[in-house]
Design an enzyme around this catalytic site. Structure first.
Site, PDB file in Angstrom:
ATOM      1  N   VAL A 227       3.902  -4.599  11.290  1.00 47.90           N
ATOM      2  CA  VAL A 227       4.026  -6.049  11.324  1.00 47.90           C
ATOM      3  C   VAL A 227       3.657  -6.726  10.011  1.00 47.90           C
ATOM      4  CG1 VAL A 227       3.660  -6.156  13.813  1.00 47.90           C
ATOM      5  CG2 VAL A 227       1.686  -6.232  12.291  1.00 47.90           C
TER       6      VAL A 227
ATOM      7  N   CYS B 263       0.805  -1.219   0.000  1.00 49.65           N
ATOM      8  CA  CYS B 263       0.000   0.000   0.000  1.00 49.65           C
ATOM      9  C   CYS B 263       0.840   1.272   0.000  1.00 49.65           C
ATOM     10  CB  CYS B 263      -0.938   0.008   1.202  1.00 49.65           C
ATOM     11  SG  CYS B 263      -0.082   0.005   2.785  1.00 49.65           S
TER      12      CYS B 263
END
Length: 455
Positions: free
Chosen positions: A117, A47
């Site tokens: 993460v 993203c």
């Protein structure tokens, strides 16, 4: 030679990243097919970044630019972005800097939220996709596997990522100023993709209990069943968007799932009284309403975690709607935790140096093999000659084998030292001058390099 073409939130715009996330991820096969010397390509498209890792099988000292331009053309064809735009938005790294960059990315040090993460899994899946497409190479395999090992080391030995920070959690932290009571908030989760599970977990950590899920791809029922929430059917989607206090979108669709027209249609379906839509869970800043405009619409917060964007910008024109997208989230990303980040970068740097040392040593492997073959042929010839003269004792053969090993020890050590120093040519010249051994290396590493791509 390893090459990297990189665009991220640090050096590119979200409009460009959005287009790269749609078509750029499928460009690896095209790169390898269109440029023969490229023996491998792995594309990481997330993203907030697009990166193409390339393995160029060219002799030492050859310019990487032809391969770079071929790769850019392939990305342009896949993404629809003009090649000139790509040259302005992609940073070139080649040689030893490639490993350090990937290790830092995989460890979450280059993310919008330091220590996020999700990135390690995204890098791992990029390698798996390259394997499925047949575009990886032994050197890229070694690079990406070492990146995963380094990421685990950073996670286990530093404070980076210890709090489970991620894009999702940062978005919800930013939403805290608007949501007065998560337990009573009506939440709609749109999508069952890469961020859906993390989004639901983060919502529940904040006390959200009333969560529903809708999937444009029809996977909502399965996701809802496995996570003990309700699924929203397609015919109820618009109304459910209108009823929600908070909408979190995280789909892989390349078109807008929510726009102003859908929200307006949903509001019309559930009634014209805006205060009947939802409760007072969301706190909105004071607004001035004209006397004849009727009651003010209740505030709704839409969090768009999709790239390409899941939500059309025109939703902000709908009364009461606020939009929090990735571009806004990146602006509000917290500062790095300096101590943990410094320690993590030391681990990354050490791992990158070790990776490069091994790569440099391997670059002279053909020359070392040629020298060993040369010496062993001489040794075996002397053993055969001794046998022909009646000397077939084990002591003689053992002495000749030992002598060959002693003679090879120093040249092999020097090969390692010269390769690490980037002086492969000196070793090759010595072999040719002393023994007449002429070796052409198929490929070799280059010095660190990074910068813009010249047109």
């Amino acid at each position: 030679m390893l090459i990297l073409l990189s665009a991220s939130h640090k050096n590119s715009t979200f409009d460009v990243l959005e287009k790269l996330s749609v078509g750029g991820g499928s460009s690896a096969t095209r790169m390898v097919e269109q440029h023969g010397p490229l023996s491998g390509a792995v594309v990481v498209a997330t993203c907030n970044r697009f990166e193409a890792y390339l393995d160029l099988d060219e002799p030492y000292g050859v310019s990487p630019l032809p391969a770079v331009f071929a790769a850019i053309e392939a990305v342009s064809a896949s993404s629809g972005l003009d090649a000139e735009v790509l040259r302005d938005n992609l940073t070139l790294v080649h040689g030893n800097g490639v490993a350090e960059h990937l290790f830092a990315v995989t460890s979450g040090l280059e993310s919008v939220v330091v220590g996020e993460v999700e990135i390690a899994g995204q890098v791992r899946r990029a390698l798996e996709q390259a394997r499925a497409d047949g575009t990886t190479s032994p050197e890229l395999e070694r690079l990406f596997q070492r990146a995963s090992q380094t990421s685990r080391g950073v996670k286990n030995r530093t404070g980076i990522g210890s709090a489970g920070r991620s894009i999702v959690r940062l978005a919800l932290e930013l939403a805290e100023s608007r949501v007065s009571d998560w337990s009573s908030a009506r939440v709609l989760l749109v999508g069952t993709g890469r961020y859906a599970g993390a989004s639901l977990a983060a919502l529940r950590d904040r006390g959200a209990e009333n969560v529903r899920v809708y999937s444009p791809s029809g996977r909502a029922v399965g996701f809802a069943a496995s996570h003990s929430i309700d699924a929203v059917p397609t015919e109820d989607f618009a109304a459910e968007v209108a009823r929600a206090d908070v909408v979190v979108t995280c789909t892989l669709r390349d078109d807008h799932v929510i726009d102003a027209a859908l929200i307006e249609r949903g509001r019309a379906e559930i009634g014209t009284d805006p205060f009947a839509i939802t409760g007072a869970t969301i706190d909105a800043p004071a607004r001035l309403c004209p006397a004849d405009s009727g009651p003010e619409a209740p505030p709704q917060l839409i969090i768009d975690l999709g790239l390409p964007r899941n939500v059309a910008p025109d939703v902000t024109l709908v009364p009461g709607v606020e939009l929090l997208d990735l571009e806004t989230i990146s602006i509000h990303a917290p500062l790095e935790e300096l101590n943990a980040t410094t320690e993590a970068r030391e681990i990354v740097g050490k791992a990158a140096r070790k990776f490069s040392d091994v790569a440099e040593e391997q670059s002279l492997t053909p020359a070392v093999v040629a020298l060993r073959s040369y010496v062993f042929e001489l040794r075996d010839a002397e053993i055969a000659r001794a046998r022909s003269r009646g000397d077939s004792s084990e002591a003689t053969e053992s002495a000749l084998r030992h002598l060959a090993g002693v003679l090879l020890h120093t040249p092999m050590v020097r090969a390692r030292d010269l390769a690490r120093a980037g002086e492969q040519d000196a070793y090759l010249t010595g072999l040719d001058a002393l023994f007449g051994i002429d070796v052409t290396l198929p490929a070799a590493g280059a010095a660190d390099a990074a910068g813009s791509i010249a047109s």
